[in-house]
Design a protein around this motif. Sequence first.
Motif, PDB file in Angstrom:
ATOM      1  N   THR A 293      -1.793  -3.200 -28.877  1.00 57.05           N
ATOM      2  CA  THR A 293      -0.545  -3.180 -28.116  1.00 57.05           C
ATOM      3  C   THR A 293       0.144  -1.829 -28.253  1.00 57.05           C
ATOM      4  O   THR A 293       0.199  -1.258 -29.350  1.00 57.05           O
ATOM      5  CB  THR A 293       0.415  -4.279 -28.622  1.00 57.05           C
ATOM      6  N   PHE A 294       0.660  -1.331 -27.136  1.00 52.86           N
ATOM      7  CA  PHE A 294       1.416  -0.082 -27.150  1.00 52.86           C
ATOM      8  C   PHE A 294       2.871  -0.356 -26.803  1.00 52.86           C
ATOM      9  O   PHE A 294       3.195  -1.343 -26.149  1.00 52.86           O
ATOM     10  CB  PHE A 294       0.824   0.915 -26.147  1.00 52.86           C
ATOM     11  N   HIS A 295       3.727   0.564 -27.234  1.00 51.90           N
ATOM     12  CA  HIS A 295       5.145   0.523 -26.906  1.00 51.90           C
ATOM     13  C   HIS A 295       5.452   1.689 -25.968  1.00 51.90           C
ATOM     14  O   HIS A 295       4.757   2.708 -25.998  1.00 51.90           O
ATOM     15  CB  HIS A 295       5.979   0.611 -28.179  1.00 51.90           C
ATOM     16  N   PRO A 296       6.473   1.578 -25.126  1.00 54.82           N
ATOM     17  CA  PRO A 296       6.761   2.650 -24.160  1.00 54.82           C
ATOM     18  C   PRO A 296       6.867   4.033 -24.784  1.00 54.82           C
ATOM     19  O   PRO A 296       6.382   5.024 -24.233  1.00 54.82           O
ATOM     20  CB  PRO A 296       8.078   2.206 -23.526  1.00 54.82           C
ATOM     21  N   GLN A 297       7.490   4.138 -25.960  1.00 54.20           N
ATOM     22  CA  GLN A 297       7.687   5.443 -26.578  1.00 54.20           C
ATOM     23  C   GLN A 297       6.379   6.084 -27.047  1.00 54.20           C
ATOM     24  O   GLN A 297       6.336   7.302 -27.286  1.00 54.20           O
ATOM     25  CB  GLN A 297       8.671   5.360 -27.756  1.00 54.20           C
ATOM     26  N   ASP A 298       5.324   5.282 -27.176  1.00 51.16           N
ATOM     27  CA  ASP A 298       4.033   5.828 -27.607  1.00 51.16           C
ATOM     28  C   ASP A 298       3.483   6.834 -26.602  1.00 51.16           C
ATOM     29  O   ASP A 298       2.631   7.658 -26.962  1.00 51.16           O
ATOM     30  CB  ASP A 298       3.001   4.707 -27.797  1.00 51.16           C
ATOM     31  N   SER A 299       3.954   6.753 -25.348  1.00 50.53           N
ATOM     32  CA  SER A 299       3.413   7.588 -24.280  1.00 50.53           C
ATOM     33  C   SER A 299       4.340   8.726 -23.862  1.00 50.53           C
ATOM     34  O   SER A 299       3.993   9.493 -22.967  1.00 50.53           O
ATOM     35  CB  SER A 299       3.099   6.723 -23.052  1.00 50.53           C
ATOM     36  N   THR A 300       5.499   8.832 -24.492  1.00 53.48           N
ATOM     37  CA  THR A 300       6.451   9.873 -24.105  1.00 53.48           C
ATOM     38  C   THR A 300       6.335  11.071 -25.045  1.00 53.48           C
ATOM     39  O   THR A 300       5.945  10.931 -26.217  1.00 53.48           O
ATOM     40  CB  THR A 300       7.893   9.354 -24.150  1.00 53.48           C
ATOM     41  N   ALA A 301       6.714  12.239 -24.542  1.00 52.60           N
ATOM     42  CA  ALA A 301       6.667  13.441 -25.375  1.00 52.60           C
ATOM     43  C   ALA A 301       7.549  13.274 -26.613  1.00 52.60           C
ATOM     44  O   ALA A 301       7.139  13.603 -27.731  1.00 52.60           O
ATOM     45  CB  ALA A 301       7.110  14.648 -24.551  1.00 52.60           C
ATOM     46  N   ALA A 302       8.763  12.738 -26.426  1.00 47.96           N
ATOM     47  CA  ALA A 302       9.672  12.554 -27.556  1.00 47.96           C
ATOM     48  C   ALA A 302       9.106  11.575 -28.575  1.00 47.96           C
ATOM     49  O   ALA A 302       9.189  11.789 -29.792  1.00 47.96           O
ATOM     50  CB  ALA A 302      11.032  12.071 -27.058  1.00 47.96           C
ATOM     51  N   GLY A 303       8.518  10.481 -28.084  1.00 44.01           N
ATOM     52  CA  GLY A 303       7.950   9.484 -28.983  1.00 44.01           C
ATOM     53  C   GLY A 303       6.747  10.006 -29.746  1.00 44.01           C
ATOM     54  O   GLY A 303       6.576   9.733 -30.949  1.00 44.01           O
ATOM     55  N   ILE A 304       5.891  10.772 -29.079  1.00 43.98           N
ATOM     56  CA  ILE A 304       4.705  11.331 -29.725  1.00 43.98           C
ATOM     57  C   ILE A 304       5.110  12.338 -30.798  1.00 43.98           C
ATOM     58  O   ILE A 304       4.545  12.362 -31.902  1.00 43.98           O
ATOM     59  CB  ILE A 304       3.784  11.977 -28.673  1.00 43.98           C
ATOM     60  N   VAL A 305       6.102  13.180 -30.483  1.00 50.73           N
ATOM     61  CA  VAL A 305       6.575  14.161 -31.465  1.00 50.73           C
ATOM     62  C   VAL A 305       7.216  13.459 -32.661  1.00 50.73           C
ATOM     63  O   VAL A 305       6.991  13.844 -33.819  1.00 50.73           O
ATOM     64  CB  VAL A 305       7.565  15.142 -30.806  1.00 50.73           C
ATOM     65  N   ALA A 306       8.000  12.411 -32.422  1.00 47.47           N
ATOM     66  CA  ALA A 306       8.610  11.665 -33.528  1.00 47.47           C
ATOM     67  C   ALA A 306       7.540  11.036 -34.409  1.00 47.47           C
ATOM     68  O   ALA A 306       7.656  11.038 -35.647  1.00 47.47           O
ATOM     69  CB  ALA A 306       9.548  10.599 -32.973  1.00 47.47           C
TER      70      ALA A 306
END
Length: 260
Positions: free
Chosen positions: A238-251
Amino acid sequence: MGVVVLGAGGKLGQLLQPIYPGAATWLTRADVDVLNSAALTQVLAGADAVICLAGVTNTSTQPMALNTTLARAVLDAAATAQAGRVILFSSAAVYGHTPSPLHEDGPAAPVAPYGFAKLEMEEMATAHPHPNVTIRLGNVAGADAILGNWKPGFTLDTFEDGTTPRRSYIGPNTLARVIHDLTRADTVPDLINVAAPGAVEMGALLEAANLAWEIRPATEHTIANVTLDTARLEQVTTFHPQDSTAAGIVADWRAAKAAQ
């Protein structure tokens, strides 16, 4: 016995070990030589799953064919030791210039020795009788050429419209969770793309990380978009929306760095 991880001394192993969500035995080359069949069989005896990070990268001076040699040695030893599923690591490089989205059942058309070597390893693994799954891995934040290799004066290919190349990415914590899920799933496809769904611009990652970069004009050899189709993977984890965003990946990357 649980999970055994081979090749833990490499960049990816060092990134994942402190954040892996399950119990595992992490072994470096100093702990066991993968090409020593007797020693390897002994450490794999009774393992529920084996994660093989051992391999040759595209910046190595070692022969690329060693990727297949090492993978075969692990599969042979796992079979003798009656270990569980072996997880091998291939790369999105096997797709070459194939138009995105890139599906596991679509064409593989590598253009560089690393991609050809990984495709050869995949073909060996497919024919091997021991249960295994080969991961076609996208870019991993922190083990990549952007966040992982950034330094002052960093340049990035930029197209005439101001955009930068789009790539499938995954954060280290997300990858650790995905691998853990792959070791525990009842059934897993033999070949599976691994990245967070979608793709992000490389420039957006640098901006999210507050890392300065300079424009380098893209050339005819610059691949604009490498997006892995993750439908097969999303049946397993399962993935969460933030897993695919630049901000989420950097965090995610920063959290992994803090754990080291």
